[in-house]
Structure formats: C-alpha cells, structure tokens
Design an enzyme around this catalytic site. Structure first.
Site, short mmCIF file in Angstrom:
data_model
loop_
_atom_site.label_atom_id
_atom_site.label_comp_id
_atom_site.label_asym_id
_atom_site.label_seq_id
_atom_site.Cartn_x
_atom_site.Cartn_y
_atom_site.Cartn_z
N GLU A 273 -66.30 -46.57 -0.81
CA GLU A 273 -65.53 -47.31 0.20
C GLU A 273 -66.09 -47.03 1.60
O GLU A 273 -65.37 -46.55 2.47
CB GLU A 273 -64.05 -46.88 0.15
N ARG A 276 -67.55 -46.88 8.32
CA ARG A 276 -68.34 -46.56 9.51
C ARG A 276 -69.86 -46.69 9.31
O ARG A 276 -70.56 -47.23 10.16
CB ARG A 276 -68.01 -45.13 9.93
N CYS A 342 -53.49 -47.82 33.12
CA CYS A 342 -52.77 -46.84 33.95
C CYS A 342 -52.49 -45.56 33.19
O CYS A 342 -51.33 -45.23 32.91
CB CYS A 342 -51.49 -47.46 34.47
N1 LLP Z 1 -61.34 -45.15 2.19
C1 LLP Z 1 -60.17 -44.67 2.64
C2 LLP Z 1 -59.07 -44.48 1.71
C3 LLP Z 1 -60.02 -44.39 4.02
O1 LLP Z 1 -58.86 -43.91 4.46
C4 LLP Z 1 -61.10 -44.60 4.91
C5 LLP Z 1 -60.98 -44.31 6.34
C6 LLP Z 1 -62.31 -45.12 4.38
C7 LLP Z 1 -62.40 -45.37 3.01
C8 LLP Z 1 -63.51 -45.39 5.23
O2 LLP Z 1 -64.02 -44.24 5.81
P1 LLP Z 1 -65.39 -44.28 6.62
O3 LLP Z 1 -66.50 -44.60 5.64
O4 LLP Z 1 -65.31 -45.31 7.66
O5 LLP Z 1 -65.52 -42.92 7.17
N2 LLP Z 1 -60.25 -44.28 13.31
C9 LLP Z 1 -61.12 -43.17 12.96
C10 LLP Z 1 -61.52 -43.19 11.50
C11 LLP Z 1 -60.34 -43.23 10.55
C12 LLP Z 1 -60.75 -43.34 9.11
C13 LLP Z 1 -59.60 -43.67 8.24
N3 LLP Z 1 -59.92 -43.84 6.85
C14 LLP Z 1 -62.32 -43.18 13.90
O6 LLP Z 1 -62.41 -44.04 14.75
O7 LLP Z 1 -63.16 -42.28 13.81
#
Ligand code: LLP
Length: 418
Positions: A273, A276, A342
């Site tokens: 999954e 990023r 702000c």
């Molecule tokens: N699968 C699940 C169940 C997740 O909760 C997430 C991310 C992903 C996959 C994807 O993860 P990635 O490959 O993107 O690391 N807003 C934060 C990141 C929050 C991630 C939440 N879950 C930021 O801007 O760094």
C-alpha cells in the site's frame, strides 16, 4: 533524470517552464509530473515483478482523480480508508477486485458500500468491526473477505505521529491475541478469512523494521495455516520513505529484495500500500512572494501559500526544500518562509538559507506530492489551491482553484436569523 530541473536558471517541470503555468493559473498551486508518477509506480511495482503481488496505491497520499487514473491504468489497485476514497477510486476506473479497505473506524454505511462494490478485502482492526462486517454481509447474504490488521509492536523509528505499529498506537489487533481473534473470525458465518495485514508507519528510511514485522507475521501465518486457514494474501501496508532533505531511504528495489527474500516460503500473494514513495517527489507546491520584512531577529518571506495549503511543516516540523523558480540571483539570505494564516505555526520553512527573494518572486516547496493537497483545508476561509498535471510539453488543470462561492457551499442562515 529528475523532471523538476533548471534550464538556464528557470525551473521547469518536464518541458514546461513553471513560470508559464503560474502566469496562467495564478498561485498557489500544486504541480505534478506525469513522467515521474509513471516512473515511480513502475520502479516500485516492477521491483516485485518476479513474485505474485498487487500494488495498491494509498489514496490518502494524493487522491486527485487524474492521479488515481494514471495509477489504475498502470495496473494499480487502491488502498482506501473511507467511503469517499472508495468512491474516488471507482470513479477513476480502479477494478473493485484490486481495492483493499483499511482504517480503524469504518461506519456501517461505508461497510455496506464496500460490500456492494465487492472489493478485494477489508483490513479489519478490531473484533467489534469484524462483528459489524459479519452482520452487514449477512444482510446481503454474502461472505465478506477479510484480513486482520496485526499490530506487531515494532518501532518504525519515524515521527511519532506517523508510527502505527506500536503497542501504544490505536491501530490493528495486538499480535499477542490475534490468533484467538482469527479463530473467532472463522466461526462467523458471513466472514471469509483471506489474509494477514499490517502497516507499521510512514516515512521509514530503513528496511529493518519492515523485516522485523514480517518475521513476526510469518510466525502467525504458519500457526494459522496449521489450523487450516488459507492465507491467500499477506498485506504489508505502505511506509517506504523518500528523500526530503538528507535522508537516504532504501530504493524500492532494495526494499523489494529484502521482502522477497523473507517471504519466499510463505506462498501468499503480497499486497503493498505505498503512498508517499509513489507521489511525494512527483509533486511540488508553487507560491509567490507577497512581501518581505525584517525584524531585529529575523527575515520573513511572506508567501501566498500557508499551512492550510501545505500542513506538513506546521504539523510535523517536516522539511521541504524551498527553491526559487528563477535562480539567477546568487546572493543568499536566511529567512523564515511563512504563509498568510494568523498563526505563528504557519510556516513552510524556518531559519532557512535561501537565495535572496523579493516581492513577486516565485518559489517551489519541493517533495509536496504526498499528503500535500489531501491535508489542505479552508482555514482562514482560504480557497484551496489548483492542481496541475504536466505531461511533456503540455499541462492540464486537474483541479480548479476553489472560489469564494465554494467556501460557503452548503451553509445557510436559518429563518429565525433573517
Ligand atoms: N496503508 C495504511 C494503512 C496507512 O495508514 C498508510 C498511511 C499507508 C498505507 C501509506 O503510507 P505511506 O506509504 O504513504 O507511508 N500525513 C503524514 C503521513 C500519514 C500516513 C498515514 N498512513 C505525512 O504527511 O507525513
């Protein structure tokens, strides 16, 4: 080859000068490179080419329909966490049999929608949720495919707000009693157990925590197989980090090699999954310098994008490189790059050495393709920015800038106040 490059000191996205786009659509806006998106997906998915697997893009990282369509066309599935994300994924042409649904708080309405759509599986995070899914599936007289999301209690060594696989986190089912929960699931009439799932955190810059989690899961899978469970799928979640600044995260191929090695005897289809790693460095945020000012302590560069547009610096103190769209001026300055909101926490960068910037200059906040637009808001009644997709020499508006009318949509003044 990087698709955000200077040509004679002007920053381009693929073959388009970014300034040209700013002149037409105004600022601020998110800008994505189609070639980068494709390259990132193929690098990730291709790294697992020799094993049975399914890559499900994590929609929360960037949910624009055009971006989802690009991935769906490349064969991607989607990882969704709400009815809204499921709706978008289907609208973008994703096949339901490639959709997995994670998240600790699925509502009955969302569960029904996912069942009617016949998605690949639910990643279930509690016994009560499992009971709710069983109940809903019973009403439709169908079997719901599920994996249990296991919390393996592994420290992913990332920002605490984005760690998800530790005992102290709200996510998943404690690995210690997960076996019993699987036995419960087996007894449920309208549940078909198909796999094991885990996601330990985001922006991981080492392979080890993934492997540690995997080793714990492998033990559980073997135990489950011993009890006659067919564990068709092993979903390892997302989490692979990217370079924002000085990090050196593993390349997808390095991550894949380590995982393939560890899963070779398991004979499950692997599900990933990634969010990023596919979109983070394929998108940037463009803003214009409105004003500059200096106090006794600091220089401030006030730009027209704020924490409502890109929340990550304010929320996680995260680093986004700031580049000038034109880099002719070689003089440097140290400044805080701040937005119009702000709040003192409204900044894109603090105490950063940047080329000297002046009123009217354009800047780019780099690595903003993941959790950029999707975490934007209308705080201070600011319209959310436009989103633009570049494809070679052309660019397309894939989301219009919001208008003031959009801001008040759905609001009304009740009769008694009139
Ligand atoms: N699968 C699940 C169940 C997740 O909760 C997430 C991310 C992903 C996959 C994807 O993860 P990635 O490959 O993107 O690391 N807003 C934060 C990141 C929050 C991630 C939440 N879950 C930021 O801007 O760094």
């Amino acid at each position: 080859m990087h698709y955000f490059q200077y040509q004679q000191d002007e920053l381009y996205c693929e073959e388009v000068p970014i300034r040209d786009i700013a002149e037409e659509v105004g600022t601020p806006f998110y800008l994505y490179s189609h070639r980068t998106l494709k390259r990132h997906f193929n690098a990730f998915d291709g790294a697992f080419g020799k094993v049975d697997h399914l890559t499900c893009f994590s929609v929360k990282a960037n949910s624009n329909l055009a971006i989802l369509k690009i991935f769906a066309d490349l064969g991607s599935g989607m990882d969704v966490v709400s009815g809204g994300e499921l709706y978008r994924s289907l609208l973008a042409g994703t096949k339901p049999e490639k959709i997995v649904y994670s998240g600790v708080g699925k509502t009955l309405k969302e569960i029904e929608y996912a069942l009617k759509t016949d998605i690949l599986m639910f990643n279930v995070e509690s016994l009560q949720e499992l009971t709710a899914i069983n109940h809903c599936a019973g009403r439709f007289n169908m079997k719901a495919r599920v994996s249990l999301r296991i919390n393996p209690d592994i420290d992913p060594k990332t920002h605490p707000y984005i760690s998800t696989g530790m005992k102290s986190n709200k996510f998943g089912i404690d690995i210690k009693h997960s076996f019993e929960d699987y036995l419960h699931a087996k007894e449920m009439e309208f549940i078909e157990v198909v796999g094991v799932d885990c996601h330990i955190g985001s922006q991981l810059t080492e392979v080890e925590p993934f492997i540690d989690a995997l080793e714990k899961l492998a033990g559980l899978i073997n135990q489950l197989r011993g009890q006659g469970f067919a564990i068709k799928y092993l979903d390892l979640g997302g989490g692979l980090g990217i370079k924002y600044d000085q990090e050196s995260p593993p390349h997808p191929s390095e991550y894949a090699d380590a995982i393939i090695k560890c899963t070779s005897g398991l004979e499950s289809t692997l599900i990933f999954e990634p969010g990023r790693v596919l979109v983070g460095n394929a998108g940037i945020l463009i803003a214009e310098v409105l004003y500059t000012k200096s106090t006794e302590l600091k220089n401030f560069i006030i730009v027209d994008a704020g924490m409502n547009d890109l929340l990550r610096p304010s929320l996680y103190d995260s680093f986004h490189e700031i580049l000038p769209i034109n880099r002719k001026n070689k003089e440097e300055m140290q400044a805080d790059i701040v937005g119009p909101i702000c709040e003192s926490g409204d900044f894109l960068a603090r105490e950063r050495v940047v080329p000297k910037l002046e009123q009217g200059d354009l800047i780019a906040a780099m690595s903003a393709g993941a959790y950029g637009f999707t975490m934007s808001s209308n705080y201070n009644s600011r319209t959310r920015p436009a989103e633009i997709l570049v494809d070679g020499k052309n660019y397309h508006i894939i989301r219009e800038r919001e208008t003031w009318l959009d801001l008040v949509r759905g609001e009304s003044i009740p009769e008694f106040l009139k």
